[in-house]
Design an enzyme around this catalytic site. Structure first.
Site, PDB file in Angstrom:
ATOM      1  N   GLY A 217       0.832  -1.193   0.000  1.00  9.93           N
ATOM      2  CA  GLY A 217       0.000   0.000   0.000  1.00  9.93           C
ATOM      3  C   GLY A 217       0.863   1.238   0.000  1.00  9.93           C
ATOM      4  O   GLY A 217       2.069   1.154   0.246  1.00  9.93           O
TER       5      GLY A 217
ATOM      6  N   CYS B 246       5.273  -6.224   1.306  1.00 10.52           N
ATOM      7  CA  CYS B 246       5.676  -4.825   1.312  1.00 10.52           C
ATOM      8  C   CYS B 246       5.107  -4.102   2.540  1.00 10.52           C
ATOM      9  O   CYS B 246       5.494  -4.395   3.656  1.00 10.52           O
ATOM     10  CB  CYS B 246       5.270  -4.171  -0.011  1.00 10.52           C
TER      11      CYS B 246
ATOM     12  N   GLU C  42       3.702 -11.050  -6.413  1.00 11.25           N
ATOM     13  CA  GLU C  42       2.549 -11.149  -7.311  1.00 11.25           C
ATOM     14  C   GLU C  42       2.799 -10.576  -8.699  1.00 11.25           C
ATOM     15  O   GLU C  42       2.043 -10.841  -9.621  1.00 11.25           O
ATOM     16  CB  GLU C  42       1.327 -10.454  -6.676  1.00 11.25           C
TER      17      GLU C  42
ATOM     18  N   LYS D 202     -11.651 -10.256 -17.044  1.00 11.04           N
ATOM     19  CA  LYS D 202     -12.392 -10.707 -18.225  1.00 11.04           C
ATOM     20  C   LYS D 202     -12.003 -12.129 -18.657  1.00 11.04           C
ATOM     21  O   LYS D 202     -12.864 -12.939 -19.001  1.00 11.04           O
ATOM     22  CB  LYS D 202     -12.163  -9.727 -19.370  1.00 11.04           C
TER      23      LYS D 202
END
Ligand code: XMP
Length: 510
Positions: free
Chosen positions: A54, A81, A170, A366
């Site tokens: 963040g 993080c 990630e 999607k």
């Protein structure tokens, strides 16, 4: 028994990627705001918790935090993080405030190639994006990796099953990030990997039944992937209590409404099909400003939908095909009500009709929705369609919309898409379409001088529509498309190809 990895969001631009990676690894994952109560967390009973990164510093006043007890639930936790810095601070270690940013690639060194770093070599490339640093780790923790700039790049306490990485596993730039996440989910948290599109469908159907009960649901169908998959899911869950409404705005492509209605009949959806073209066109008469067009179409859509829905049902719920990228703001930092993209087609509808929302796809991207559609046996033709905006051709005719410009655009667009399909390019492209320009240019056809319209071709590659590059369509195919449009569409004597990226341009021209 179902599995779930809970991602607590501290506002990182990568939060959704964490959940997505976990799902790619075969475990269902959902995102909740950082301030989700401990009772709710217990109720969700996740197999593991990941604290996202963040933009905050743990030293900021009002910096986002969690109830200390979350770290004592016995559920494995991975802090990424900011998430790691928060763990350190909450458990009695020290984080050093810094204004110097470490952003970009770094190499971590680890002597502990087990546990979180199983199957990871002693040195591997990762992606860093932080300013503050961990200075002292809490009691019972050990530091398990360092880089040239970051003495504490990863920490762990095996007894508490609490782990932290200063880098971002990630993101694709962290070479073996997926392995690290897999180690956390499988080796450390004991997940079995029960998530796949089929199991998503099953649990989704269960959830919908629980939420909706015996109430009636209505769903606005557009012909696109998201609303179609939403409707099919709902139909599987509640059968005839679902009614779908397809509003033909008159701003669709050539033969599109007929095809869409045929497809929906084949899917055995309970469908009301409204031909409202004239209403939309008369409201749009003389309007040239893009935002004005969107506003008029949005309002008219709500009016038509509202009228139709009231004719037949006493629905309590509205099903919407909202996807993760539609939820553009970070849920947590802005509070629990997520903001929907301003051009989301039916924004305002639930309020006007006093309906509750069902949005079964709101955690997905999607391509994941396409997978779910395949699991529901929705045909490939429907699933692989390019996105088409709610305001349709209205925002692809620059300036005023007339019957003539609509006709020309429809015919040109049909040729473009047909050639892309025949040339095997359609599926490599995120979105392709023609734009009708409000200018005329000089040409020569046979012995005659012409003064006619210009069509612009737009085709982009993209992952999620947020950024895009222009598609490298082979020049021979571009030539064929241009020749066909000029020869076959009366009123066009020039075709141009748009080579702008997004940003700074957008995908649509309006
Ligand atoms: P832009 O033009 O913003 O488009 O780069 C990104 C994606 O969003 C679609 N788009 C819309 N979709 N209503 C919609 O439903 C709209 O008003 C709208 N404007 C753009 C666009 O087609 C692309 O897929």
């Amino acid at each position: 028994m179902s599995e779930n990895v809970l991602v607590l969001d501290f506002g990182s631009q990568y939060t959704q990627l964490i959940a997505r990676r976990v799902r790619e690894l075969g475990v269902y994952s959902e995102i909740k705001p950082f301030n989700t109560s401990i009772d709710e967390i217990k109720e969700l009973s996740p197999n593991a918790i990941i604290l996202s990164g963040g933009p905050s510093s743990v030293w900021d006043e009002d910096s986002p935090t969690i109830d200390n007890k979350v770290l004592g639930l016995g559920i494995p936790v991975l802090g990424i993080c900011y998430g790691m810095q928060l763990i350190v601070q909450l458990l009695g270690g020290k984080v050093e405030k810094s204004d110097k940013r470490e952003y970009g690639p770094a190499t971590i060194n680890t002597s502990k190639t087990d546990d979180l770093f199983s199957e990871i070599p002693a040195a591997t490339d990762v992606w860093m994006s932080h300013s503050d640093k961990v200075l002292e780790i809490p009691d019972n923790f050990i530091s398990v990796a360092f880089t040239d700039n970051t003495p504490v790049a990863a920490i762990k306490c095996e007894d508490l099953k609490i782990y932290g990485t200063q880098f971002h596993p990630e993101v694709a730039h962290t070479l073996l990030g997926k392995q690290i996440l897999s180690n956390f989910i499988y080796r450390i948290s004991g997940c079995k990997g029960l998530w796949n599109p089929e199991s998503f469908v099953e649990s989704c159907i269960r959830n919908i039944r629980e939420t909706v009960g015996d109430s009636k649901v209505i769903c606005a169908l557009s012909g696109g992937v998201d609303s179609t998959v939403t409707a099919v899911l709902l139909k599987e869950a509640i059968g005839n209590n679902l009614t779908c409404v397809f509003v033909d705005t008159g701003l669709m492509r050539l033969n599109e409404s007929e095809e869409v209605v045929k497809n929906y009949k084949e899917l055995e959806l309970n469908l009301i099909d409204v031909d409202a073209g004239k209403r939309f066109l008369s409201k749009l008469s003389g309007v040239t400003d893009p935002e004005e067009k969107r506003k008029i179409i949005g309002e008219e859509f709500i009016n038509v939908f509202d009228e139709e829905a009231h004719k037949f049902s006493n629905a309590e719920f509205l099903a919407q095909g909202t996807l993760y990228p539609d939820v553009i703001e970070s849920v947590s930092v802005k509070g629990p009500s997520a903001t929907i993209k301003s051009h989301h087609n039916v924004g305002g509808l639930p309020e006007k009709m006093n309906l509750k929302l069902v949005e079964p796809l709101r955690e997905l991207f999607k391509d994941e929705v396409r997978e779910v559609g395949r699991a529901l046996k929705v045909s490939g033709g429907l699933l692989n369609r390019h996105p088409f905006p709610g305001p349709g051709l209205a925002i692809r005719i620059i300036g005023e919309i007339t019957e003539d410009s609509l006709q020309i655009l429809r015919r040109a667009d049909h040729i473009f898409i047909e050639e892309l399909k025949q040339g095997g390019e359609y599926d490599n492209i995120w979105q392709a379409f023609c734009v009708f320009l409000p200018i005329r240019t000089v040409g020569v056809m046979g012995d005659e001088r012409t003064y006619d319209n210009v069509i612009a071709l737009r085709a982009v590659t993209s992952v999620d529509g947020m950024t895009a590059s222009w598609a490298r369509i082979p020049p021979e195919l571009l030539e064929k498309i241009s020749v066909r449009i000029i020869n076959e569409v009366k009123g066009v004597n020039r075709v141009v190809y748009d080579i702008s990226t997004k940003p700074p341009s957008t995908i649509e021209w309006e």
